[in-house]
Design an enzyme around this catalytic site. Sequence first.
Site, PDB file in Angstrom:
ATOM      1  N   ARG A  62     -22.847   0.553 -11.953  1.00 11.49           N
ATOM      2  CA  ARG A  62     -22.433   0.479 -10.538  1.00 11.49           C
ATOM      3  C   ARG A  62     -23.605   0.837  -9.629  1.00 11.49           C
ATOM      4  NH1 ARG A  62     -17.031   3.611  -9.703  1.00 11.49           N
ATOM      5  NH2 ARG A  62     -16.968   2.405  -7.765  1.00 11.49           N
ATOM      6  N   GLN A  96     -13.338   6.669   1.107  1.00 12.27           N
ATOM      7  CA  GLN A  96     -13.063   6.927  -0.310  1.00 12.27           C
ATOM      8  C   GLN A  96     -14.151   6.277  -1.160  1.00 12.27           C
ATOM      9  OE1 GLN A  96      -8.491   6.574  -1.161  1.00 12.27           O
ATOM     10  NE2 GLN A  96      -8.981   5.165   0.516  1.00 12.27           N
ATOM     11  N   ASN A  97     -14.983   5.448  -0.517  1.00 12.71           N
ATOM     12  CA  ASN A  97     -15.984   4.673  -1.247  1.00 12.71           C
ATOM     13  C   ASN A  97     -17.193   5.538  -1.586  1.00 12.71           C
ATOM     14  OD1 ASN A  97     -14.230   2.574  -0.767  1.00 12.71           O
ATOM     15  ND2 ASN A  97     -15.397   1.760   0.967  1.00 12.71           N
ATOM     16  N   HIS A 114     -14.782  11.119  -1.849  1.00 11.37           N
ATOM     17  CA  HIS A 114     -14.802  10.947  -3.311  1.00 11.37           C
ATOM     18  C   HIS A 114     -16.221  11.006  -3.863  1.00 11.37           C
ATOM     19  CE1 HIS A 114     -10.627   8.809  -3.311  1.00 11.37           C
ATOM     20  NE2 HIS A 114     -10.544  10.114  -3.126  1.00 11.37           N
ATOM     21  N   CYS A 141     -32.429  17.921 -16.429  1.00 10.95           N
ATOM     22  CA  CYS A 141     -31.986  18.511 -15.166  1.00 10.95           C
ATOM     23  C   CYS A 141     -33.224  19.098 -14.491  1.00 10.95           C
ATOM     24  CB  CYS A 141     -30.957  19.617 -15.463  1.00 10.95           C
ATOM     25  SG  CYS A 141     -30.739  20.764 -14.092  1.00 10.95           S
TER      26      CYS A 141
HETATM   27  N1  APR Z   1     -10.640  -7.035   3.394  1.00 12.52           N
HETATM   28  C1  APR Z   1      -9.725  -6.050   3.596  1.00 12.52           C
HETATM   29  N2  APR Z   1      -9.001  -5.490   2.596  1.00 12.52           N
HETATM   30  C2  APR Z   1      -9.231  -5.952   1.344  1.00 12.52           C
HETATM   31  C3  APR Z   1     -10.169  -6.980   1.067  1.00 12.52           C
HETATM   32  C4  APR Z   1     -10.887  -7.519   2.168  1.00 12.52           C
HETATM   33  N3  APR Z   1     -11.795  -8.492   1.997  1.00 12.52           N
HETATM   34  N4  APR Z   1     -10.143  -7.221  -0.276  1.00 12.52           N
HETATM   35  C5  APR Z   1      -9.240  -6.366  -0.809  1.00 12.52           C
HETATM   36  N5  APR Z   1      -8.680  -5.612   0.160  1.00 12.52           N
HETATM   37  C6  APR Z   1      -7.667  -4.562   0.026  1.00 12.52           C
HETATM   38  C7  APR Z   1      -6.664  -4.800  -1.083  1.00 12.52           C
HETATM   39  O1  APR Z   1      -5.559  -5.552  -0.597  1.00 12.52           O
HETATM   40  C8  APR Z   1      -6.254  -3.371  -1.451  1.00 12.52           C
HETATM   41  O2  APR Z   1      -5.141  -2.957  -0.663  1.00 12.52           O
HETATM   42  O3  APR Z   1      -8.340  -3.370  -0.315  1.00 12.52           O
HETATM   43  C9  APR Z   1      -7.463  -2.514  -1.056  1.00 12.52           C
HETATM   44  C10 APR Z   1      -8.235  -1.984  -2.249  1.00 12.52           C
HETATM   45  O4  APR Z   1      -7.388  -1.084  -2.928  1.00 12.52           O
HETATM   46  P1  APR Z   1      -7.941  -0.339  -4.217  1.00 12.52           P
HETATM   47  O5  APR Z   1      -8.619  -1.308  -5.119  1.00 12.52           O
HETATM   48  O6  APR Z   1      -6.824   0.509  -4.749  1.00 12.52           O
HETATM   49  O7  APR Z   1      -9.107   0.619  -3.658  1.00 12.52           O
HETATM   50  P2  APR Z   1      -8.933   2.001  -2.904  1.00 12.52           P
HETATM   51  O8  APR Z   1      -7.673   2.034  -2.105  1.00 12.52           O
HETATM   52  O9  APR Z   1     -10.213   2.272  -2.184  1.00 12.52           O
HETATM   53  O10 APR Z   1      -8.800   3.058  -4.132  1.00 12.52           O
HETATM   54  C11 APR Z   1      -8.730   4.422  -3.782  1.00 12.52           C
HETATM   55  O11 APR Z   1      -8.862   5.002  -6.117  1.00 12.52           O
HETATM   56  O12 APR Z   1      -9.822   4.526  -8.130  1.00 12.52           O
HETATM   57  C12 APR Z   1      -9.818   5.409  -7.095  1.00 12.52           C
HETATM   58  O13 APR Z   1     -11.575   6.770  -6.386  1.00 12.52           O
HETATM   59  C13 APR Z   1     -11.157   5.447  -6.425  1.00 12.52           C
HETATM   60  O14 APR Z   1     -11.695   5.621  -4.090  1.00 12.52           O
HETATM   61  C14 APR Z   1     -10.887   4.923  -5.032  1.00 12.52           C
HETATM   62  C15 APR Z   1      -9.422   5.236  -4.841  1.00 12.52           C
END
Ligand code: APR
Length: 240
Positions: A62, A96-97, A114, A141
């Site tokens: 990643r 959260q990213n 996060h 380290c």
């Molecule tokens: N524009 C807007 N929204 C989008 C797009 C886009 N181009 N593509 C996808 N999405 C939306 C999806 O519909 C979904 O609701 O983004 C959301 C992504 O959801 P997740 O994959 O669950 O990601 P996230 O909500 O950030 O996850 C939260 O979970 O795994 C853990 O720590 C990790 O920070 C992460 C947390």
Amino acid sequence: MEKLKPESSIVILTGAGISKESGLDTFRDVGGVWSKFRLEDVATPEGFARDPQRVHEFYNARRRNLLDPEVKPNRAHDALARLEQEWPGEVLLVTQNIDDLHERAGSRNLIHMHGELFKVRSLYTHRVLEWQEDLTLETLCPDTGRPGGLRPHVVWFGEMPLEMERIYEALSNCTLFMSIGTSGTVYPAANFVYEAHQSGAYTVELNLEPSNGATFFQSHRHGPATEVVPVFVDEVLARR
Ligand code: APR
């Protein structure tokens, strides 16, 4: 959305969806990260204790992906940076990213609840270090010179997200809460809309499709972030 007082503060929550159009995978969409890896193996303290090399390889991939010159902030990241610069009141961006696309777009008042992909932490001294290289079990380290003493500075499932006190303080004082690109699956972030609503904030979800928490929001803008976020930011700035 009624006129916003110029001194009013805004809290924005973002998730993986805002980085999708920059070429980074989300987690729970079809083909997302958790359809390719078991989160128990690569995003928990137990998984790291069981097989640290597998966890290093997961985050190394990643990190390399984020270093790809093709991966850069998109119009949604840019619009949020513009909102922070042009809004007269405080704008706090809670993401959260773990990517650095918000920083690269110019956002400054930013919390990575996060953690961050380009940071690692010493298991011995707990010091957080900037880090863009691969990590292996042989990596020394820098603080102790001992191998195997570094982990990603990423919050795993079961661990406490970062700066929660500052986040709840901001939620209790904001007049506008925007949630962008998150499925509303993971707590405590999924609860922020409730906290904001309790404080009397106007709550808006900007997402490709209704999230799990969609019913908690007063307003919704559904579509790709690069389309709906710049338009909404212009509407907010027009209400100064
Ligand atoms: N524009 C807007 N929204 C989008 C797009 C886009 N181009 N593509 C996808 N999405 C939306 C999806 O519909 C979904 O609701 O983004 C959301 C992504 O959801 P997740 O994959 O669950 O990601 P996230 O909500 O950030 O996850 C939260 O979970 O795994 C853990 O720590 C990790 O920070 C992460 C947390």
